[in-house]
Design an enzyme around this catalytic site. Structure first.
Site, PDB file in Angstrom:
ATOM      1  N   SER A  11       0.834  -1.201   0.000  1.00 39.65           N
ATOM      2  CA  SER A  11       0.000   0.000   0.000  1.00 39.65           C
ATOM      3  C   SER A  11       0.864   1.244   0.000  1.00 39.65           C
ATOM      4  O   SER A  11       2.021   1.224   0.442  1.00 39.65           O
ATOM      5  CB  SER A  11      -0.899  -0.004   1.251  1.00 39.65           C
ATOM      6  OG  SER A  11      -1.507   1.255   1.468  1.00 39.65           O
ATOM      7  N   TYR A  29      -2.095  -1.171  10.427  1.00 35.95           N
ATOM      8  CA  TYR A  29      -2.226  -1.508   9.006  1.00 35.95           C
ATOM      9  C   TYR A  29      -1.000  -1.033   8.228  1.00 35.95           C
ATOM     10  O   TYR A  29      -0.417  -1.786   7.432  1.00 35.95           O
ATOM     11  CB  TYR A  29      -3.497  -0.878   8.444  1.00 35.95           C
ATOM     12  CG  TYR A  29      -3.663  -1.016   6.945  1.00 35.95           C
ATOM     13  CD1 TYR A  29      -4.176  -2.184   6.385  1.00 35.95           C
ATOM     14  CD2 TYR A  29      -3.331   0.031   6.081  1.00 35.95           C
ATOM     15  CE1 TYR A  29      -4.349  -2.308   5.008  1.00 35.95           C
ATOM     16  CE2 TYR A  29      -3.494  -0.079   4.714  1.00 35.95           C
ATOM     17  CZ  TYR A  29      -4.005  -1.253   4.179  1.00 35.95           C
ATOM     18  OH  TYR A  29      -4.169  -1.368   2.820  1.00 35.95           O
TER      19      TYR A  29
END
Length: 284
Positions: free
Chosen positions: A176, A189
């Site tokens: 990401s 995350y």
């Protein structure tokens, strides 16, 4: 920025979310005819029921691959992805299960081999994310669960797949933009996504002698079920506004990066990350 590039406020009460409940529906359909770049290949995609996973499954199918999907419990989304893959004229195996459980990952790979007799491409894509306003709000349970899904699951699947991946095989991990930029409220995350970058680089070196390439894709803000399942309605409405292109990307704008990395077009590429992120400049 014009309102027509944003999405209406909405939310969902469970992760990883359901594509059928989203407005508008994400665009997962391949945008171009296939050219048999993955003809005869077998691909296993975790988190393959919706969002980026669905778009990758359809793009791979259009390029000639047989598809196996591992997903948590979004059965309606998985059945729709199966229908769409079969509409491309390809076989599709759907398997529910939590990638954070190593036994499920071992069984999923066994099912792929039992059904298709081979495994050429592994796409580690399943993920979860949970906002916390302060580090003190991050519980041990959430921390462990996020790492178990986002990191342990990738390792479990790669470990189970490795005995079956041939020379020329490919592992593609979904990381990401948060691995590079961080995120104020997605602390654990972001940490998992940074770990995935390091995992990709380490595995690429470890598997070099076996002729297996390992790469990653680091999407920016993409319109997937994880977004309304993670954020408040107001946050969802502005998702994508922060990147230079001023909008969220669609899953079918990300999937071609996976096709490229899975195909022989990327035969000289390993240990790398592709950044479909709406124009954000990212350091390596």
């Amino acid at each position: 920025m014009s309102d027509d590039v944003l999405q209406p406020p909405q939310d969902q009460d469970s992760q990883p979310g359901h594509e059928l409940e989203m407005t508008p529906q994400p665009d997962c359909q391949p945008r171009h005819p296939g050219s048999d770049r993955l003809a005869g290949k077998v691909a296993l995609i975790s988190g393959g029921d919706s969002g980026i996973g669905r778009a990758v499954a359809l793009a791979f199918a259009r390029e000639g691959a047989k598809i196996a999907l591992l997903y948590l419990d979004e059965h309606d989304d998985a059945r729709e992805t199966e229908r769409l893959v079969m509409a491309e004229g390809r076989e599709c195996l759907v398997m529910p299960g939590d990638v954070g459980d190593e036994a499920i990952c071992i069984d999923a790979v066994a099912q792929v081999i039992g059904n298709f007799g081979a495994l050429d491409i592994l796409v580690n894509n399943a993920a979860e994310q949970h906002e916390v306003e302060d580090l003190s709000d991050l519980t041990a349970g959430q921390l462990e669960k996020t790492f178990r899904t986002n990191v342990f699951g990738y390792i479990y699947l790669a470990k189970a797949a490795l005995p079956h991946l041939p020379k020329g095989g490919s592992i593609i991990n979904t990381t990401s933009i948060t691995a590079y930029q961080g995120h104020r409220t997605l602390i654990d995350y972001s940490a998992t996504k940074g770990a995935i970058v390091a995992l990709t680089r380490s595995l690429s070196q470890s598997l070099l002698d076996r002729g297996i390439r390992v790469n990653a894709v680091a999407p920016g803000p993409i319109w997937t079920p994880l977004i309304p399942a993670s954020f408040s309605p107001d946050h969802v409405a502005s998702h994508g506004a922060s990147v230079p292109m001023g909008r969220a990307g669609q899953p079918n704008e990300v999937a071609p990066a996976y096709v490229f990395l899975a195909s022989d077009d990327a035969s000289y590429i390993s240990g790398q990350v592709i950044h479909p992120n709406g124009g954000a400049i990212i350091g390596s």
